[in-house]
Design an enzyme around this catalytic site. Structure first.
Site, mmCIF file in Angstrom:
data_model
loop_
_atom_site.group_PDB
_atom_site.id
_atom_site.type_symbol
_atom_site.label_atom_id
_atom_site.label_comp_id
_atom_site.label_asym_id
_atom_site.label_seq_id
_atom_site.Cartn_x
_atom_site.Cartn_y
_atom_site.Cartn_z
ATOM 1 N N SER A 162 0.666 -1.339 0.064
ATOM 2 C CA SER A 162 -0.081 0.000 0.041
ATOM 3 C C SER A 162 0.727 1.340 -0.024
ATOM 4 O O SER A 162 0.387 2.188 -0.005
ATOM 5 C CB SER A 162 -1.030 -0.064 1.319
ATOM 6 O OG SER A 162 -0.251 0.229 2.408
ATOM 7 N N CYS A 163 2.221 1.136 -0.079
ATOM 8 C CA CYS A 163 2.717 2.335 0.327
ATOM 9 C C CYS A 163 3.946 2.517 -0.633
ATOM 10 O O CYS A 163 4.718 3.665 -0.662
ATOM 11 C CB CYS A 163 3.441 2.484 1.875
ATOM 12 S SG CYS A 163 4.737 1.258 2.327
ATOM 13 N N GLY A 164 4.403 1.497 -1.409
ATOM 14 C CA GLY A 164 5.650 1.918 -2.317
ATOM 15 C C GLY A 164 7.072 1.900 -1.541
ATOM 16 O O GLY A 164 7.064 1.829 -0.558
#
Length: 301
Positions: A137-139
């Site tokens: 979800s956050c790269g």
């Protein structure tokens, strides 16, 4: 560039292959009122992907071989090579397809990959926090600054004016979802789609991670040596963070459309790099945060 996966050799490999499928079948109870029913369902797979970089560095009179883990990211199995190429390109590690000599799997489970860089490619990893787990979800974290993007020498976006119809923007997310095979089966993945100025789809990719979906798209284009049109649009099925804007800018796409909201840093980055940024795109409305001059005038204007 050579892409290699190690050969299969045992029953354990067959099990590993099964684990690598993008969709899994699970059982679930469905409750409705005072009743419940046990049924099967399809869910999206989430597995870690480790990327190790290998490159040569001149040390006085001899060549030194360097090896370092670049990233560990959670992803949906499939198109791993495209994901790796896209991530390396968007992070400025490689500039062209020819910067990579070989991509190979370290293990039969294909969750660990090695990337051998060409001799002329010397990655600058200073200041990058790579020894970390990057969740789906956050790269890749630690690079969310305008300065870091400037240092990657991104391409200058086309400043062509008045080529995108507002009516087309209403339809692009719907066109994208029609090509989302995994979403139609599971409802559990993000997508990224590239369109030309005539609203024709060039490429669509899916992954449990919104960043990964774009990296797979970028990598597919690099792998196929597909040129991105100057007048093109990237559509994503998510909100827009700074990292999403970075990937659009590095790809050279002048218009970014999202079905969700942008962050303040995403808007600032769009302004800095002259990107047309659109959020909350639906079938009847959208919000434009920067770059209105790329849109054609409305009939009442």
């Amino acid at each position: 560039m050579t892409i290699i996966a190690k050969p299969d050799s045992s029953d354990s490999v067959d099990k590993a292959k099964d684990e690598q499928q993008p969709i899994k079948i699970v059982s679930k109870y469905v409750y409705q009122g005072n009743d419940k029913q046990l049924i099967q369902d399809q869910v999206i797979t989430e597995l870690p992907l480790q990327i190790r970089l290998i490159w040569q560095e001149q040390q006085q009179t001899k060549q030194q071989i360097n090896s370092k883990i670049f990233s560990i990211t959670m992803r949906t199995p499939g198109q791993d090579q495209a994901l790796i190429l896209g991530l390396l390109y968007c992070e400025g590690i490689i500039k062209t397809f020819n910067d990579v000599i070989k991509i190979s799997a370290e293990s039969e489970s294909t969750n660990q990959w090695e990337v051998k860089l060409a001799t002329h490619c010397q990655p600058d990893l200073t200041g990058l926090e790579r020894y970390q787990l990057s969740y789906s979800s956050c790269g890749i974290c630690g690079t969310t600054s305008l300065k870091s993007l400037e240092l990657k020498n991104p391409p200058t976006l086309s400043d062509n004016r008045h080529w995108l119809n507002a009516s087309a923007i209403y339809n692009l997310p719907k066109m994208m979802i029609q090509h989302q095979r995994l979403f139609q089966q599971t409802g559990g993945v993000h997508a990224a789609a590239l369109f030309d100025e005539n609203s024709q789809i060039i490429q669509v990719n899916e992954d449990i991670g919104r960043h990964n979906a774009i990296d797979k798209l970028v990598g597919s284009l690099i792998d196929g040596q597909t040129k991105v049109p100057k007048n093109s649009t990237l559509v994503v099925s998510s909100r827009v963070s700074f990292e999403i804007v970075q990937k659009a800018v590095m790809l050279g796409v002048p218009v970014l459309i999202a079905v969700g909201a942008p962050t303040d840093l995403a808007i600032t980055a769009a302004q800095r790099f002259n990107l047309t940024l659109i959020g909350f795109a639906g079938s009847q409305s959208f919000n434009l945060y920067h770059g209105h001059w790329r849109l054609k005038a409305l009939p009442k204007e």
